[in-house]
Design a protein around this motif. Structure first.
Motif, short mmCIF file in Angstrom:
data_model
loop_
_atom_site.label_atom_id
_atom_site.label_comp_id
_atom_site.label_asym_id
_atom_site.label_seq_id
_atom_site.Cartn_x
_atom_site.Cartn_y
_atom_site.Cartn_z
N GLU A 1 -2.13 3.64 7.20
CA GLU A 1 -1.68 3.85 5.82
C GLU A 1 -2.84 4.28 4.94
O GLU A 1 -2.69 5.16 4.07
CB GLU A 1 -1.06 2.56 5.28
N ALA A 2 -4.01 3.69 5.16
CA ALA A 2 -5.20 4.10 4.41
C ALA A 2 -5.54 5.55 4.71
O ALA A 2 -5.92 6.31 3.82
CB ALA A 2 -6.37 3.19 4.75
N ASP B 1 -12.41 8.65 5.54
CA ASP B 1 -11.34 8.78 6.52
C ASP B 1 -11.91 8.88 7.94
O ASP B 1 -11.42 8.24 8.87
CB ASP B 1 -10.49 10.01 6.19
N ARG C 1 0.83 -1.22 0.00
CA ARG C 1 0.00 0.00 0.00
C ARG C 1 0.86 1.27 0.00
O ARG C 1 0.61 2.20 -0.78
CB ARG C 1 -0.93 -0.03 1.22
N LEU D 1 -5.16 1.56 -2.20
CA LEU D 1 -6.12 1.23 -1.15
C LEU D 1 -6.60 -0.22 -1.24
O LEU D 1 -7.03 -0.80 -0.24
CB LEU D 1 -7.33 2.17 -1.22
#
Length: 203
Positions: free
Chosen positions: A105-106, A133, A70, A97
């Motif tokens: 990380e996302a 988010d 990722r 993603l």
């Protein structure tokens, strides 16, 4: 044709091999393959702190890569974003993603997607990625705390701005208070709160 045959039989090494991304790389269109490799090479030239040379992309033996799948793709997408190749950056961030990685990380990728949407003045996308988010906040909250002295989320401020722009003042005010109680640092919190309260009362 010769070039295609060469690509099929070439030795598969580098970060693509270390991260088990060769199947992914060969599944995407050739024009996108070239761009992925180009922006990796550009990153190796422009970023003096970048630990790899251009050839490390697909050649050589790399035992312990400094990336997850990722973050590797996300870092290349970030280079495309900095070069204002927005369509390609958007596509590659979404590909990143899909790869394995942590919620933190996302979060970083979604932050960049929000920034990209702001740069292209796409409020719908900015709203979509900000909400994604925020919905993940509890999953990456502890990692964010470890890496930052202040618990600050850019996507919250973007989402609040969009809600206010849409006239959803009560929803924005509730969201503001919810995240304040969760310990999130909000720029100009008192000013934003007063403004939203005033708009709620006048509607």
């Amino acid at each position: 044709m010769i070039g295609k045959v060469f690509r099929i039989f070439r030795e598969k090494g580098g970060l693509l091999k270390a991260l088990d991304l060769w199947d992914w790389f060969e599944s995407i269109p050739y024009d996108k393959q070239k761009k992925v490799k180009y922006y990796f090479s550009l990153k190796s030239i422009k970023n003096i702190n970048f630990p790899y040379r251009a050839k490390a992309f697909d050649s050589g033996n790399i035992e312990k890569p400094l990336y997850t799948k990722r973050t590797f793709l996300g870092s290349i997408a970030q280079m495309a974003l900095l070069e204002k190749d927005y369509d390609f950056a958007h596509w590659l961030y979404l590909e990143a993603l899909k790869q394995e990685g942590t919620p933190y990380e996302a979060h970083l990728i979604l932050n960049d997607l929000v920034l990209l949407a702001q740069n292209t003045k796409d409020l719908q996308k900015a709203k979509e990625y900000s909400l994604m988010d925020l919905q993940m906040f509890e999953d990456y909250k502890q990692d964010l705390k470890k890496k930052n002295e202040k618990l600050h989320i850019n996507s919250l401020e973007v989402y609040l701005y969009i809600l206010e722009k849409e006239g959803k003042f009560e929803q924005a005010l509730q969201l503001l208070e919810d995240y304040k109680q969760k310990g999130v640092e909000i720029n100009f919190y008192e000013d934003v709160k007063k403004r939203l309260q005033s708009k709620v009362q006048s509607h």
